[in-house]
Design an enzyme around this catalytic site. Structure first.
Site, PDB file in Angstrom:
ATOM      1  N   ARG A  55     174.360  42.698  73.961  1.00  0.00           N
ATOM      2  CA  ARG A  55     173.314  43.271  75.082  1.00  0.00           C
ATOM      3  C   ARG A  55     174.099  43.643  76.253  1.00  0.00           C
ATOM      4  NH1 ARG A  55     170.727  38.996  77.327  1.00  0.00           N
ATOM      5  NH2 ARG A  55     169.685  38.316  75.519  1.00  0.00           N
ATOM      6  N   TYR A 108     157.291  62.660  86.051  1.00  0.00           N
ATOM      7  CA  TYR A 108     157.341  62.322  84.629  1.00  0.00           C
ATOM      8  C   TYR A 108     156.022  61.297  84.500  1.00  0.00           C
ATOM      9  CZ  TYR A 108     158.289  61.033  79.836  1.00  0.00           C
ATOM     10  OH  TYR A 108     158.299  60.452  78.539  1.00  0.00           O
ATOM     11  N   ASP A 179     165.773  61.823  88.832  1.00  0.00           N
ATOM     12  CA  ASP A 179     165.556  62.107  87.533  1.00  0.00           C
ATOM     13  C   ASP A 179     166.171  63.447  87.034  1.00  0.00           C
ATOM     14  OD1 ASP A 179     164.678  62.674  84.909  1.00  0.00           O
ATOM     15  OD2 ASP A 179     162.822  61.585  84.977  1.00  0.00           O
ATOM     16  N   LYS A 204     166.369  64.012  75.308  1.00  0.00           N
ATOM     17  CA  LYS A 204     166.374  65.351  75.585  1.00  0.00           C
ATOM     18  C   LYS A 204     167.508  66.240  74.922  1.00  0.00           C
ATOM     19  CE  LYS A 204     162.105  63.843  76.696  1.00  0.00           C
ATOM     20  NZ  LYS A 204     161.855  63.797  78.097  1.00  0.00           N
TER      21      LYS A 204
HETATM   22  C1  LIG Z   1     160.863  62.292  78.510  1.00  0.00           C
HETATM   23  C2  LIG Z   1     161.356  62.304  79.989  1.00  0.00           C
HETATM   24  C3  LIG Z   1     161.707  60.833  80.373  1.00  0.00           C
HETATM   25  C4  LIG Z   1     161.524  59.763  79.338  1.00  0.00           C
HETATM   26  O1  LIG Z   1     162.410  59.900  78.387  1.00  0.00           O
HETATM   27  P1  LIG Z   1     162.103  58.803  77.224  1.00  0.00           P
HETATM   28  O2  LIG Z   1     163.683  59.065  76.625  1.00  0.00           O
HETATM   29  O3  LIG Z   1     161.296  59.636  76.437  1.00  0.00           O
HETATM   30  O4  LIG Z   1     161.698  57.570  77.437  1.00  0.00           O
HETATM   31  C5  LIG Z   1     161.943  60.865  81.740  1.00  0.00           C
HETATM   32  N1  LIG Z   1     162.019  61.905  82.439  1.00  0.00           N
HETATM   33  C6  LIG Z   1     161.752  63.077  82.211  1.00  0.00           C
HETATM   34  C7  LIG Z   1     161.830  64.235  83.105  1.00  0.00           C
HETATM   35  C8  LIG Z   1     161.211  63.298  80.823  1.00  0.00           C
HETATM   36  O5  LIG Z   1     161.133  64.443  80.307  1.00  0.00           O
END
Ligand SMILES: *Cc1c(COP(=O)(O)O)cnc(C)c1O
Length: 386
Positions: A55, A108, A179, A204
């Site tokens: 972990r 988000y 982000d 993504k």
């Molecule tokens: C999808 C997304 C997240 C979250 O990511 P996950 O891997 O799905 O938890 C955070 N910020 C943005 C801008 C996103 O599009």
């Protein structure tokens, strides 16, 4: 992407070590919970062994984190089990009971929910701000600890004045977290602009093939220890398979992003000329709110953006969406395949009411033939009007 040669070389060779692994180009995947100690001295941490428990880190997580940190220009990165857990780790590292945090109104959705439900319940004052505000400093309070930035914002893609935000936050000793899932460090490097912590959903573009959940937090020298300690305290870590997929995705990220950028722009410009379309919300188009900030700070764009229809009838909208052959309807983006995602921003805003009545559709443009994609959209418009 001003220096593709440099980035390409880095992405190709970082975190590889063929000599160590009998010539194999890729590093092995370590499936590790238990890591045994060589001696009692090691166990007691003299000197501290690099890995003690799955972990807390494995050679596989270290390889991925080293690669991301190099790309971000960070002192260190911490991998997490999702983008959302990266956000949770970053915010809770710097805000606690009695503190005030500022979150953009176009954040988000699940980030917004985490702040509204969990953070608020833990005694953190959560305030949402208008992403295009000219004076973020006005909303700072004595107990403001975190200014969260998401640029471009989810669904509506406004880009805030990142530089002005950072300058104001620095003067008030506030930690800035961004982000950066949309741009990735290839198109924008948050830490170069004075941001303390960068978070990404690697689900993504980084993994790029719609087959993994993965997140990462990257931080400056000053911020990194808090981030790592928070992830450890929360029990947040990423699975070994996902880390391997993330590292593998990085190898082709620059090539894929370049292609996504071209395709995204081509479809966005094509949509702009369609009579059914009211507005295209793509940060690289002059008509997108915050475009001048995108131009000022970003090195390029990807293939994720929205457009608003003149149409307001959901029955007709359903006909359009249900008949798509290539634009499958689903959450996420950044994979090789095209996606569409219908969402109404009005339902998830509090600081800046969304008054646009037309229906909104977010697109991710994948690697299908571009003319086939246009045809799919064109057929969709026909169904919308029929
Ligand atoms: C999808 C997304 C997240 C979250 O990511 P996950 O891997 O799905 O938890 C955070 N910020 C943005 C801008 C996103 O599009």
């Amino acid at each position: 992407m001003t220096n593709p040669q440099k980035t390409g070389t880095l992405l190709t060779h970082i975190s590889t070590d063929p000599q160590k692994y009998d010539g194999a180009v890729n590093i092995p995947l370590h499936r590790a919970s238990t890591i045994v100690f060589n001696s009692y001295a090691d166990f007691e941490g003299r000197p501290k062994p690099p890995f003690v428990y799955g972990r807390a880190g494995t050679p596989t997580s270290a390889a991925f984190e080293q690669a991301v940190a190099a790309l971000e220009g960070a002192a260190g990165s911490v991998s997490t089990c999702s983008g959302l857990s990266a956000i949770v780790t970053a915010i809770t590292a710097f805000a606690g009971s009695g503190d005030h945090v500022l979150i953009p109104d176009n954040a988000y959705g699940p980030n917004r929910k985490f702040c509204e439900k969990m953070l608020s319940h833990c005694g953190v004052e959560v305030e949402f701000y208008a992403p295009l505000t000219q004076d973020i400093g006005k909303q700072f309070r004595k107990n403001t600890k975190v200014l969260f930035i998401e640029a471009p914002g989810s669904l509506t893609f406004e880009v805030c004045d990142i530089g002005a935000f950072v300058t104001a936050a620095k003067a008030a000793n506030i930690t800035v977290i961004m982000d950066n899932s949309w741009a990735s460090p290839l198109l924008f490097r948050p830490l170069d602009h004075g941001i303390d912590v960068s978070v990404m959903s690697c689900t993504k573009y980084i993994s790029g093939h719609s087959d993994a959940m993965l997140g990462v937090v990257s931080a400056t020298e000053a911020a990194y220890p808090k981030v790592k300690a928070t992830a450890l305290a929360l029990g947040i870590c990423a699975g070994s398979e996902e880390l391997y997929i993330g590292l593998r995705g990085l190898r082709t990220l620059h090539i894929r992003l370049k292609e996504h950028q071209e395709r995204g722009l081509e479809i966005a410009r094509w949509l702009e000329k369609r009579p059914e379309v009211k507005r295209v919300l793509h940060p690289a188009l002059a008509s997108c709110p915050g475009h001048e900030n995108w131009k000022k700070y970003f090195k390029g764009s990807c293939a994720t953006f929205s457009f608003i229809l003149h149409e307001t009838d959901k029955k007709k909208f359903a006909r359009m969406l249900d008949g798509f052959q290539l634009f499958h309807m689903g959450a996420s983006w950044g994979g090789y395949e095209s996606l569409c995602f219908p969402e109404q921003p009005a339902s998830c805003r509090t600081a800046t009411p969304w008054t646009e009545e037309g229906l909104l559709l977010r697109l991710h443009v994948g690697f299908e033939d571009i003319d086939d994609l246009k045809k799919d959209l064109e057929q969709g418009f026909k169904r919308l009007l029929s």
